[in-house]
Design a protein around this motif. Structure first.
Motif, PDB file in Angstrom:
ATOM      1  N   VAL A 104       0.862  -1.189   0.000  1.00 30.43           N
ATOM      2  CA  VAL A 104       0.000   0.000   0.000  1.00 30.43           C
ATOM      3  C   VAL A 104       0.891   1.229   0.000  1.00 30.43           C
ATOM      4  O   VAL A 104       2.088   1.152   0.282  1.00 30.43           O
ATOM      5  CB  VAL A 104      -0.939   0.024   1.232  1.00 30.43           C
ATOM      6  N   GLY A 116      -3.316   3.685   4.302  1.00 31.57           N
ATOM      7  CA  GLY A 116      -3.985   2.991   3.207  1.00 31.57           C
ATOM      8  C   GLY A 116      -4.344   1.574   3.603  1.00 31.57           C
ATOM      9  O   GLY A 116      -5.438   1.083   3.305  1.00 31.57           O
ATOM     10  N   GLU A 154      -5.767   1.561  -4.020  1.00 28.26           N
ATOM     11  CA  GLU A 154      -4.320   1.726  -3.933  1.00 28.26           C
ATOM     12  C   GLU A 154      -3.616   1.521  -5.272  1.00 28.26           C
ATOM     13  O   GLU A 154      -2.727   2.274  -5.641  1.00 28.26           O
ATOM     14  CB  GLU A 154      -3.739   0.742  -2.899  1.00 28.26           C
TER      15      GLU A 154
END
Length: 467
Positions: A97, A102, A287
């Protein structure tokens, strides 16, 4: 005199920083709404706002950047990162990520929902924000010593097992999708959790069918404290202890911008294949492809090399020693600080430093602004502003700890820089009666307000006695 051994590295490249006048800094902090986060970095002399992404990478990490495979799918650099995580943290499934939050967002979407409850060893602002945005309620089940700044308890990050049992009995195991454990605990001043306690937490949770996920961004620092403080672990390597910390858990979310010695990036490590597939699917949406997760191949190479360097015994010994040096200088000068000192930061007890500033006028934020004006040093408030508002009542939360955090980047500052920080904090403490006004909001964002909030002095044009 308090000291520490020479750093196990030498300087190969330098970045200029500049000192400014107090008048310049007063103008800058006013323009930033008395929030050091909103200052331009060029107006900061020593920047201890965070240790996240502010590390100095090694020559080997810079070399690793040149090996980056920038293929969109299945890049070789992903497998280099995957192997580093498997080797040092032990999780078989790895999803990259762009940074830790995230991973927090993805895992929260996969696990949480309205009416669920998440116990943890003290909150962290982004973690709790993701939990609450997905309908969950956070419950602090950390030991009571964590809320006492002067307690010398060696593992203030430990979970109180009685509190955890009581929560399971109160809301039922079906309403608890996971336990969220941090190693170390940032908001308590970088305090570690013991291997024994984390193992017991996992045994208790697993007995009720509840998985345990670790915030392992600073787990290497946690492993160092285990080596120093927990009986039976003194003869183990930091790498072995890191593996032992992760072993009983079901997964981890990691910002590689901390222990990983990188400037960007992170990963989610998991044991359950089905959950890993769900996380990969979420990563695709938010992502990037599951083999790059918002990072370039060169970033993954630098992180993999950083993971290997992070468990080097000389590196982590020096890293923690520099933090301890700063803490000892402040403590010896009578500055109230959180004890024991953490691995990544020293926290000044702002409520004790500024007892004449009401909690509703945010002593931690006020002290952060004052330190910048006096010494050009940027720290960050960790107290009422960071705690935010209760989403049900709208009232300001008032945590037991009202702190100014001084987070030390890895391999960035010399002892002279740290001495300047200490001298500046000591000066503010000695002249604390000149701080006659706290701060109130002039602009308050609804989420993670400490990043973008603006303030005004409650008692006039300045927080100081003079205008």
């Amino acid at each position: 005199m308090t000291t520490y051994e020479p750093e196990p590295w030498r300087i190969k490249m330098v970045e200029p920083i500049r000192a400014t006048t107090r008048a310049h800094r007063e103008r800058a902090i006013r323009a930033a709404g008395w929030n050091p986060c909103l200052l331009r970095a060029e107006d900061v002399h020593i920047d201890l706002f965070t240790d996240s992404g502010t590390n100095a990478m090694s020559d080997r990490q810079w070399s690793a950047l040149m090996r980056g495979d920038e293929a969109y799918a299945g890049a070789r650099s992903f497998y280099v990162l995957e192997q580093a995580v498997r080797e040092h943290y032990g999780y078989p499934h790895v999803v990259p990520v762009h940074q830790g939050r995230g991973g927090e967002a993805i895992l929260s979407r996969c696990l949480l929902g309205p009416g669920t409850h998440v116990p943890g060893n003290m909150y962290f602002p982004t973690t709790r924000a993701h939990q609450e945005l997905n309908g969950a309620t956070f419950h602090d089940v950390i030991v009571d010593e964590a809320h006492d700044p002067v307690s010398e308890h060696p593992f203030k990050g430990d979970v109180d097992l009685d509190k955890l049992r009581a929560l399971v009995e109160e809301v039922g195991a079906d309403a608890i999708p996971c336990v969220s454990v941090a190693a170390t605990v940032n908001m308590a001043g970088g305090q570690p959790i013991s291997v024994g306690n984390l193992t017991a937490v996992c045994e208790l949770a697993h007995a009720h069918g509840i998985p345990v996920f670790l915030d392992a961004a600073r787990a290497v620092e946690n492993a160092w404290f285990v080596k120093q403080r927990e009986p039976g672990w003194g003869d183990k390597s930091v790498a072995e202890i890191l593996h032992a910390l992760c072993a009983p858990t079901d997964g981890a979310v990691v910002s590689a911008k901390k222990d990983g010695l990188a400037n960007i990036g992170g990963w989610v490590g998991l044991r359950d294949a089905d959950l890993a597939d769900r996380v990969r699917a979420e990563a695709l949406l938010y992502e990037g492809l599951h083999t790059y997760g918002g990072m370039a191949g060169r970033d993954m190479e630098a992180i993999a090399q950083g993971i290997a360097e992070s468990v080097d015994e000389e590196h982590i010994r020096s890293r923690v020693a520099q933090v301890e040096y700063l803490g000892a200088r402040l403590r010896n000068a009578g500055v109230p600080v959180v004890r024991p000192f953490g691995g990544h930061c020293v926290c000044v007890d702002a409520a004790a430093t500024l007892p004449h500033i009401p909690r509703g006028q945010f002593p931690g934020q006020t002290l952060a602004a004052a330190l910048y004006v006096v010494g050009g040093v940027r720290g960050v408030e960790r107290g009422g502003v960071s705690a935010g508002r209760d989403p049900r009542t709208g009232d300001n939360r008032t945590p037991a700890l009202e702190l100014l955090r001084l987070a030390v980047p890895r391999r960035v500052y010399t002892r002279c820089h740290i001495d300047h920080v200490a001298d500046s904090v000591i000066k503010v403490h000695q002249e604390r009666e000149e701080i006659t006004s706290g701060l109130v909001f002039s602009h308050e964002p609804p989420v993670l307000r400490f990043f973008q909030a603006r303030f005004a002095p409650a008692g006039g044009e300045s927080i100081f006695g003079r205008s």
